[in-house]
Design a protein around this motif. Structure first.
Motif, mmCIF file in Angstrom:
data_model
loop_
_atom_site.group_PDB
_atom_site.id
_atom_site.type_symbol
_atom_site.label_atom_id
_atom_site.label_comp_id
_atom_site.label_asym_id
_atom_site.label_seq_id
_atom_site.Cartn_x
_atom_site.Cartn_y
_atom_site.Cartn_z
ATOM 1 N N VAL A 118 -21.083 4.434 21.623
ATOM 2 C CA VAL A 118 -21.285 4.705 23.037
ATOM 3 C C VAL A 118 -22.266 5.853 23.128
ATOM 4 N N LEU A 119 -23.354 5.628 23.803
ATOM 5 C CA LEU A 119 -24.387 6.647 23.849
ATOM 6 C C LEU A 119 -24.185 7.561 25.056
ATOM 7 N N ALA A 120 -24.832 8.706 24.980
ATOM 8 C CA ALA A 120 -24.558 9.773 25.941
ATOM 9 C C ALA A 120 -24.749 9.330 27.389
ATOM 10 N N ASP A 121 -25.823 8.549 27.657
ATOM 11 C CA ASP A 121 -26.063 8.164 29.053
ATOM 12 C C ASP A 121 -25.005 7.187 29.557
ATOM 13 N N GLN A 122 -24.474 6.343 28.645
ATOM 14 C CA GLN A 122 -23.405 5.431 29.065
ATOM 15 C C GLN A 122 -22.140 6.208 29.404
ATOM 16 N N THR B 172 -16.633 -1.222 29.778
ATOM 17 C CA THR B 172 -16.653 -2.642 29.494
ATOM 18 C C THR B 172 -16.647 -3.505 30.751
ATOM 19 N N LEU C 176 -14.350 1.415 32.236
ATOM 20 C CA LEU C 176 -15.617 1.251 32.955
ATOM 21 C C LEU C 176 -16.776 0.981 31.995
#
Lengths: 451, 308
Positions: free
Chosen positions: A47-51, A73, A71
């Motif tokens: 999971v990347l920071a912006d997500q 998914t 949220l």
């Protein structure tokens, strides 16, 4: 102006030479499936920071104090508005050992068809139970779908161990009950893991409190589970997708049969039979996307050339002469009904099998299966959406259909509505459950199981 | 050791890139076998370049039985347009260009207040599909790009208005793709669905695919707007208070110049790009695409209208 990327000084081998595992998750509403998926993605740093920021922002705007990992998914507007998951979504994550494609199947809405969809391509299914409730109807249903779709590996993740004081005997009882049930259904390999998705125990990192458990974490198991890709000893099948005929000066006589090997191994020189015509020849050459090879195997997409000029087109199947399948117009199968329009005896449908689509009639619906208790309901009259039942079909042309148990790709088919093209049902030819013979059933305690 | 013995020693495991490649090729061939008038959407961006590369491999030694379609916003990077034309000529493919500028000039589309033209692509795209009666349209969309795309089918039926209804999608099982559609409807096809950004880059490296140079680190004049490094061009440039400076940057996605940001990067080779992608903490769209930041459901809403 363009530039060629300079040739890599070192092959990024560590990143490219990894295998791919497709798996599906199943769990009912409160089993913590979203938390498990969220933690797998989050703790494997997928999971990347912006997500994560987007999730934090959305959670805050709803007045939630902690970020709601669900949220991550739930991608659709309606899903977020209603807080439900509508449909199968595919997620991707990777570790240095493996790449993963996760079919994230929602537990409660249109649940059977979604799990069937997710399980159809899965090599492994993770089924969640709540440690406080143990094996419930829903768990049996999940196991039955995994068995029906012949998912080779099943993982039972006993979640919320934190709510039962991490007690070993609670886990052992649930694990034993589930394993017995799954084995009876014919699931070849079952692994059971005690976890707490919320606390992170045994998901990505080993639990500090369940020292009695010596097995792998969920992620470790996903990374190391041996999936049998060995095509030896399996049926060998090649559905012809497309005929390649360049008709250029350079390739005036080239005639190649393009397709994806469904199962088994082909090699140059092999005597083959073409179905349904029954004509025979031998393999003159095999190209794996431009590279000439001596042998190729499933699931490679290849182009095969034959020694003789025979009439072959899309929809035909090439198989070794020594194990060519029989073609039949009478098909017995188990179907999962996917559409709101019911399936009834006498219905005229289209049947898509590998690369061939033919007309078919539903001759009979002998029974409907209730997955909760595996009981049969004879002559149900119709199959409604999410129903699973046996059907007898008659096709307009003979099809070289294998039993689904022998080959998932040549034993599966779709039923399609000829009026609007809607996908009506997913079918699997042959016996429903691998282990559903009378002897194994007799071993089961539960007398209610009646098949 | 023969290739076969090597494979047997590894239990016939195929590396993940081979599995993904094989799956994408299968999808191209299914469409060639089942549809009358397919077309490949080709923008000169890395995903569509990989898609074309796969199509070329799928039908070799014959040419792919597809034309190319590009929706030109009028704000595209000149390097990318040059690349597009050269690749089409090199492979002797027909290239159709649907131009947003033409629609604006004819008064059929209106420039947006924010100057972004990406959302304006939908109308020319749908018009081109309608006029040429394309029944299958390949797109380079990947499910890992965006959460609405994670729900997208590989064969995605669009109604006569080009619209996508996520609640009425056909279930997709095994590798049995249902391409049945009524006259006027069409199917969007996504052969790269199961590729991730990293897979795409690794595949580019393995296959030694040439990309437009803007994907690699280079010196460029840029200015900061809404947290993104935009490059001035014919579309416009820095407004008052925005300072143009020369930085070493590269692009992770390529779209309309007005909404595609550059990232600071020294990655001037493919292996450096791969190392950078493997270590990044930002998604490619989150990092560089303003059009997805418009709302929580920006992509879904555009897709409902017919966007890719």
């Amino acid at each position: 102006m363009t530039v060629n990327p300079p040739a890599p000084t070192t092959e990024p081998a560590a990143l490219t030479e990894v295998s791919l595992l497709r798996f599906a998750t199943a769990g009912s509403v409160d089993d913590g499936k979203s938390t498990l998926v969220g933690r797998l993605l989050h703790d494997s740093k997928s999971v990347l920071a912006d997500q994560l920021e987007a999730v934090e922002r959305a959670s805050a705007s709803r007045g939630q104090e902690t970020p709601d990992l669900a949220l991550l998914t739930d991608g659709l507007r309606a899903e977020r508005e209603q807080g439900i998951t509508i449909d199968v979504a595919y997620r991707y994550f990777a570790t240095p050992r493996r790449r993963f494609i996760l079919a994230d199947t929602p537990g409660h809405v249109q649940y059977t068809r979604n799990m069937v969809t997710g399980a159809s391509t899965a090599e492994l299914a993770v089924i969640l139970v709540d440690a406080r409730h143990g094996v419930v109807e829903q768990t049996r249903r999940h196991a039955a779908v995994a068995a029906l779709l012949r998912v080779p590996h099943v993982v039972l993740a006993v979640n919320k161990m934190d709510l039962v004081d991490y007690a070993e005997d609670v886990f052992a009882t649930i694990a034993a009950e589930f394993t017995k049930y799954a084995k009876a259904l014919g699931v070849p390999a079952v692994t059971t893991i005690p976890i707490s998705a919320l606390e992170g125990d045994n998901v990505v990192t080993p639990s500090a409190v369940m020292d009695w458990y010596a097995g792998p974490t969920v992620l470790e198991h996903l990374e190391t589970v041996q999936i049998d890709h060995d095509p030896r000893g399996r049926v060998t099948r090649f559905p012809v997708q497309y005929v390649i005929r360049p008709q250029t000066a350079e390739h005036r006589d080239y005639r190649g049969y393009a397709g994806k090997i469904a199962s088994g191994i082909f090699h140059v020189g092999q005597p083959v039979t073409v179905l349904p015509s029954g004509r025979t020849s031998s393999i003159a050459a095999i190209d794996v996307l431009g590279e000439s090879v001596d042998a190729a195997w499933a699931p490679q997409s290849v182009t095969i050339r034959l020694a003789d000029d025979i009439d072959i087109s899309r929809g035909d199947m090439i198989a070794p002469s020594e194990q060519a399948p029989d073609a039949t117009q009478d098909i017995q199968a188990t179907v999962c009904h996917l559409h709101d329009t019911a399936l009834t005896p006498g219905a005229r449908v289209l049947l898509k099998h590998t690369t061939r689509t033919v007309k078919a009639i539903v001759k009979q619906i002998p029974d409907r299966l209730t997955l909760d208790d595996l009981s049969h309901h004879p002559a149900p009259g119709s199959l409604e959406v999410n129903d699973i039942g046996r059907v007898v079909l008659r096709t307009s042309e003979p099809l070289p259909m294998d039993a689904y148990g022998d080959c998932r790709r040549t034993g599966s088919f779709l039923l399609i509505d000829p009026a609007d093209g809607a996908t009506l049902a997913a079918g699997m030819a042959g016996t429903a459950f691998a282990g559903a013979d009378s002897e194994k059933r007799a071993e089961l305690d539960d007398a209610e199981w009646d098949f | 050791m023969s290739q076969f013995e090597q494979a047997a020693a590894q239990d016939f495991q195929l590396p993940h890139l081979d599995v993904l490649e094989s799956e994408a090729v299968h999808i191209f061939r299914e469409v060639a076998g089942e549809f009358e008038r397919p077309v490949i959407l080709f923008s000169g961006g890395k995903d569509s370049i990989v898609m074309l590369h796969l199509a070329l491999k799928a039908f070799a030694p014959a040419p792919p039985p597809f034309a190319l379609l590009h929706v030109d916003t009028g704000h595209n990077f000149p390097e990318v347009l040059e690349y597009r034309d050269r690749v089409a000529a090199q492979h002797n493919l027909r290239l159709h260009v649907a131009s947003v500028q033409d629609f604006i000039d004819r008064g059929e589309l209106k420039e947006r207040a924010d100057g972004t033209r990406n959302p304006l692509q939908t109308v020319p795209l749908l018009r081109a599909i309608e006029e040429a009666r394309y029944d299958a349209v390949f797109g380079g969309g990947r499910r890992d790009e965006e959460k609405a795309r994670a729900k997208e089918r590989i064969f995605s039926l669009r109604d006569e208005f080009g619209g996508w209804d996520p609640r009425r999608q056909r279930p997709e099982l095994w590798q049995l793709y249902n391409g049945k559609h009524a006259v006027g409807e069409h199917v969007r096809v996504f052969p790269l669905s199961n590729f991730t950004e990293l897979d795409v880059w690794q595949y580019i490296a393995r296959e030694k695919i040439v990309l437009p140079e803007i994907y690699y680190a280079h010196r460029r004049e840029v200015f900061l707007r809404s947290g993104m490094w935009l490059a001035p061009g014919e579309w416009g440039g820095a407004k008052q208070g925005e300072r143009v400076e020369t930085r070493t940057v590269r692009y992770r996605t390529v779209g309309d110049m007005s909404c595609t940001g550059a990232v600071d990067s020294d990655a001037d080779t493919i292996e450096k790009v791969i190392a950078e992608i493997a270590a990044t903490r930002l998604t490619e769209r989150g990092a560089t695409r303003a059009d997805d930041k418009m709302s929580e459901a920006a992509m879904e809403d555009r897709k409902r209208e017919g966007y890719f």
